[in-house]
Structures are given as structure tokens and as C-alpha cells.
Motif scaffolding. Structure first.
Motif, PDB file in Angstrom:
ATOM      1  N   THR A   1       0.859  -1.181   0.000  1.00 35.28           N
ATOM      2  CA  THR A   1       0.000   0.000   0.000  1.00 35.28           C
ATOM      3  C   THR A   1       0.902   1.240   0.000  1.00 35.28           C
ATOM      4  O   THR A   1       1.831   1.322   0.815  1.00 35.28           O
ATOM      5  CB  THR A   1      -0.872   0.013   1.280  1.00 35.28           C
ATOM      6  N   VAL A   2       0.639   2.148  -0.925  1.00 31.43           N
ATOM      7  CA  VAL A   2       1.441   3.382  -1.010  1.00 31.43           C
ATOM      8  C   VAL A   2       0.510   4.583  -0.867  1.00 31.43           C
ATOM      9  O   VAL A   2      -0.472   4.679  -1.597  1.00 31.43           O
ATOM     10  CB  VAL A   2       2.173   3.486  -2.369  1.00 31.43           C
ATOM     11  N   PHE A   3       0.812   5.449   0.099  1.00 32.14           N
ATOM     12  CA  PHE A   3       0.025   6.689   0.136  1.00 32.14           C
ATOM     13  C   PHE A   3       0.873   7.905   0.503  1.00 32.14           C
ATOM     14  O   PHE A   3       1.945   7.771   1.101  1.00 32.14           O
ATOM     15  CB  PHE A   3      -1.228   6.567   1.013  1.00 32.14           C
ATOM     16  N   VAL A   4       0.373   9.053   0.066  1.00 34.00           N
ATOM     17  CA  VAL A   4       1.043  10.330   0.336  1.00 34.00           C
ATOM     18  C   VAL A   4      -0.004  11.307   0.874  1.00 34.00           C
ATOM     19  O   VAL A   4      -1.017  11.546   0.216  1.00 34.00           O
ATOM     20  CB  VAL A   4       1.654  10.943  -0.955  1.00 34.00           C
ATOM     21  N   ILE A   5       0.236  11.816   2.067  1.00 31.75           N
ATOM     22  CA  ILE A   5      -0.640  12.844   2.630  1.00 31.75           C
ATOM     23  C   ILE A   5       0.145  14.152   2.647  1.00 31.75           C
ATOM     24  O   ILE A   5       1.252  14.197   3.196  1.00 31.75           O
ATOM     25  CB  ILE A   5      -1.065  12.509   4.077  1.00 31.75           C
ATOM     26  N   ALA A   6      -0.414  15.177   2.047  1.00 37.98           N
ATOM     27  CA  ALA A   6       0.210  16.510   2.107  1.00 37.98           C
ATOM     28  C   ALA A   6      -0.766  17.426   2.828  1.00 37.98           C
ATOM     29  O   ALA A   6      -1.920  17.538   2.437  1.00 37.98           O
ATOM     30  CB  ALA A   6       0.504  17.027   0.708  1.00 37.98           C
ATOM     31  N   ASP A   7      -0.297  18.014   3.894  1.00 35.44           N
ATOM     32  CA  ASP A   7      -1.183  18.854   4.705  1.00 35.44           C
ATOM     33  C   ASP A   7      -0.439  20.126   5.099  1.00 35.44           C
ATOM     34  O   ASP A   7       0.795  20.179   5.028  1.00 35.44           O
ATOM     35  CB  ASP A   7      -1.610  18.087   5.967  1.00 35.44           C
ATOM     36  N   ARG A   8      -1.220  21.108   5.553  1.00 36.18           N
ATOM     37  CA  ARG A   8      -0.610  22.323   6.064  1.00 36.18           C
ATOM     38  C   ARG A   8       0.285  21.958   7.253  1.00 36.18           C
ATOM     39  O   ARG A   8      -0.042  21.063   8.026  1.00 36.18           O
ATOM     40  CB  ARG A   8      -1.697  23.285   6.532  1.00 36.18           C
ATOM     41  N   ILE A   9       1.398  22.634   7.364  1.00 39.62           N
ATOM     42  CA  ILE A   9       2.331  22.350   8.452  1.00 39.62           C
ATOM     43  C   ILE A   9       1.835  22.987   9.751  1.00 39.62           C
ATOM     44  O   ILE A   9       1.440  24.140   9.773  1.00 39.62           O
ATOM     45  CB  ILE A   9       3.762  22.816   8.084  1.00 39.62           C
ATOM     46  N   GLU A  10       1.816  22.169  10.793  1.00 42.37           N
ATOM     47  CA  GLU A  10       1.482  22.684  12.138  1.00 42.37           C
ATOM     48  C   GLU A  10       2.791  23.098  12.786  1.00 42.37           C
ATOM     49  O   GLU A  10       3.576  22.257  13.223  1.00 42.37           O
ATOM     50  CB  GLU A  10       0.843  21.560  12.975  1.00 42.37           C
ATOM     51  N   LEU A  11       3.020  24.399  12.825  1.00 42.87           N
ATOM     52  CA  LEU A  11       4.293  24.866  13.381  1.00 42.87           C
ATOM     53  C   LEU A  11       4.292  24.758  14.906  1.00 42.87           C
ATOM     54  O   LEU A  11       3.253  24.900  15.543  1.00 42.87           O
ATOM     55  CB  LEU A  11       4.540  26.314  12.955  1.00 42.87           C
ATOM     56  N   TYR A  12       5.457  24.497  15.456  1.00 40.78           N
ATOM     57  CA  TYR A  12       5.602  24.465  16.916  1.00 40.78           C
ATOM     58  C   TYR A  12       5.511  25.894  17.452  1.00 40.78           C
ATOM     59  O   TYR A  12       5.817  26.844  16.738  1.00 40.78           O
ATOM     60  CB  TYR A  12       6.941  23.833  17.301  1.00 40.78           C
TER      61      TYR A  12
END
Ligand code: PXG
Length: 288
Positions: free
Chosen positions: A109-120
Motif C-alpha cells: 500500500t502506497v500513500f502520500v498525505i500533504a497537509d498544512r504544516i502545524e508549526l511548533y
């Protein structure tokens, strides 16, 4: 949000895997966490190289070439219209039966999730972090090499739980002989005089991509950079200490097990490396 799953872009709700996937049943799989900055994917090829090495080590054949996977990452960012993002690239053994036998899993199974970065929080970088060492030792390379970035993160999660239970955000994990290895999701560095030191991979650490960049930047800043075994004593008596990771970048450490490190605030070498790293993320990367 659109998620790349086995060759297609699907809606977030449709991005599901089987309960028989061995990634879920056994943590049998590998992954990468990647960042993009202003339309540039930072160290994409290094992340893909590490993903393929992790997969090769667990004898998992990724059904895509590196250029194909790079394309999947680029497209994920484009279809989601992201310019600053956190990208999670995952390859699992795939669907099998209830037994361990990976031969039953015929299609990874191959997946890619691209999401907004949650900055520290900014405060973390300005004030620095307080760490504790925990009782949970880092996996020994002879049992499960931490260089494999596998889906099996319980070792790290157990250490993280210990830190949180004690009222801290992050833990330092030691080797069975008591040498410093790394934190639960970051590598660790110390500065002593002109020396920039980090533990060697053979003691049981992930070869972090940020770690490598920081070692290169340190050399450019005329620091004497080396991989060396470090004890808690070395940490307590360092002039500066910081952590590195894709999500966290460079985080100053100001206290460890109650001992103040150096001046108790982010030091000059740490600040210089942070500035140089920020410049690097702005200028280097794969465009999409
Ligand atoms: N050590 C471990 C155990 C890690 O998991 C690093 C070091 C730093 O490596 P890079 O290549 O990122 O410089 C990691 C990073 C997250 C997250 O979302 C990060 C990691 C794993 C899981 C989640 O912060 N890995």
C-alpha cells in the motif's frame, strides 16, 4: 483534501486502508516525513533514498520508482495547492491475512498525505526546551535498527509517554550501556567550544536528514563536527544543546534532568545554525 493512494488521488474520506493491512496489524512498513517551503520540497531525494533503504532492509519492494514517487509527492502538493506543507509518505507491506507471513501480502500500500504544516510554538525556539532522560531504552540495532524508519514507533511512543507523564514534552533515550542516542522524533547535538557533536548511528539513532544538513552547515561555520559517543555528563556540561528534525527543525535545549545547559538560553552557535538552516530551506529544494 486529496490523498494519493495506490496510484489515484482520492478524497480524504475515501483514503482508507484495509484492517488486514500489515502496516496496521504489525507496523510492517516504512515512512518519511518531508517538508516543503514556499514551493520547494526540502531534501526530497535524500528522503526518497532513505525510504528505499528502509524498504530494502525490511525486504519490501516499493512498486514505484524514485522518480514516480517524487512525482506523486509533487502532484500531492499541487492538487492541494500547498506552498508550505508537511508531507507523509508511507509504504506498507499491504493487505494480507492474520498471520505475520509477509508472503501473503502481494501488493504494498502506497500513500502520500500533504497537509498544512502545524508549526511548533514560537516560544519553544525563543526560550528553549527542557528535557528528561527516560527509562525506556532506544531499540538496539541488533534487534530493530533505528536507522530503519519503520511504522513500528512504539519504542519512541513509550519514551514520549514517560516524558509527558513526568510533565515534559520530549525525552532523551539512552542505549543499554547508557549512551545518549536521540529523542523520540529528533536527533540531538551538543556544542562544546568549537566542537559540534552528535551520537554515531551505530549506537542506535535514525540518520536524520536535518541532522546531516546541520552537520554540513556546522562545517561551513568552521565548527569541528564529529559523531561521538555522548553520556549524560557530556550533555549536562555542554555549552549548548539542540534537537533536529524535519518538523521541529532546530530546537534549543536549555535544561536536562534539572541541570541548566550553558547559559540556560539558546546559545550563539545554535542561533547561527538556525539562521543558516532557514536560509537553506528558502533556497534549496525540488520545485513543484
Ligand atoms: N529520530 C527519529 C526517531 C525520528 O523519527 C528524526 C530523528 C529526525 O529525522 P529527520 O530526517 O526528520 O531530520 C526523526 C524524524 C513528526 C515526526 O511529525 C517526525 C519523525 C517521525 C514521526 C513524526 O514530527 N521523524
Amino acid at each position: 483534501m486529496k490523498v494519493y493512494l495506490n496510484g489515484k488521488f482520492v478524497d480524504r474520506q475515501a483514503a482508507t486502508v484495509s484492517v488486514f493491512d500489515h502496516g496496521l496489524l504489525y507496523g510492517d512498513g516504512v515512512f518519511e516525513g518531508i517538508r516543503s517551503y514556499n514551493g520547494l520540497i526540502f531534501k526530497l531525494h535524500e528522503h526518497l533514498d532513505r525510504l528505499f533503504e528502509s524498504a530494502h532492509t525490511i525486504m519490501l519492494k516499493i512498486p514505484l520508482s524514485k522518480p514516480e514517487l517524487a512525482d506523486a509527492v509533487r502532484q500531492s502538493l499541487r492538487v492541494n495547492k500547498l506552498s508550505n506543507a508537511y508531507i507523509r509518505l508511507v509504504v506498507t507491506r499491504g493487505e494480507g491475512d492474520l498471520g505475520l507471513d509477509p508472503r501473503k501480502c502481494t501488493r504494498p500500500t502506497v500513500f502520500v498525505i500533504a497537509d498544512r504544516i502545524e508549526l511548533y510554538p514560537k516560544k519553544l525556539y525563543e526560550q528553549g526546551l527542557e528535557l528528561i532522560t527516560v527509562a525506556t531504552q532506544r531499540n538496539v540495532p541488533e534487534a530493530l535498527n533505528p536507522q530503519i524508519k519503520s511504522l513500528n514507533y512504539l519504542n519512541n511512543i513509550l519514551a514520549k509517554i514517560e516524558a509527558i507523564t513526568a510533565g515534559y514534552e520530549e525525552a532523551i533515550m539512552l542505549s543499554p550501556s547508557g549512551y545518549v542516542t536521540e529523542c523520540t522524533g529528533e536527533n540531538i547535538f551538543v556544542v562544546s567550544g568549537k566542537r559540534l557533536l552528535t551520537p554515531p548511528p551505530y549506537i542506535g539513532v535514525l540518520r536524520g536528514i536535518t541532522r546531516r544538513s546541520v552537520m554540513e552547515l556546522g562545517r561551513k561555520q568552521k565548527l569541528d563536527v564529529a559523531e561521538e559517543l555522548l553520556t549524560r555528563y557530556d550533555l549536562f556540561n555542554a555549552e549548548e544543546c539542540f534537537l533536529t528534525g524535519t518538523a521541529a527543525e532546530i530546537v534549543p535545549v536549555v535544561k536536562i534532568d534539572g541541570r541548566v545547559i550553558g547559559a540556560g538560553k539558546p546559545g550563539p552557535a545554535t542561533r547561527q545554525l538556525q539562521a543558516a538552516f532557514r536560509r537553506l530551506t528558502k533556497t534549496e529544494g525540488v520545485r513543484y
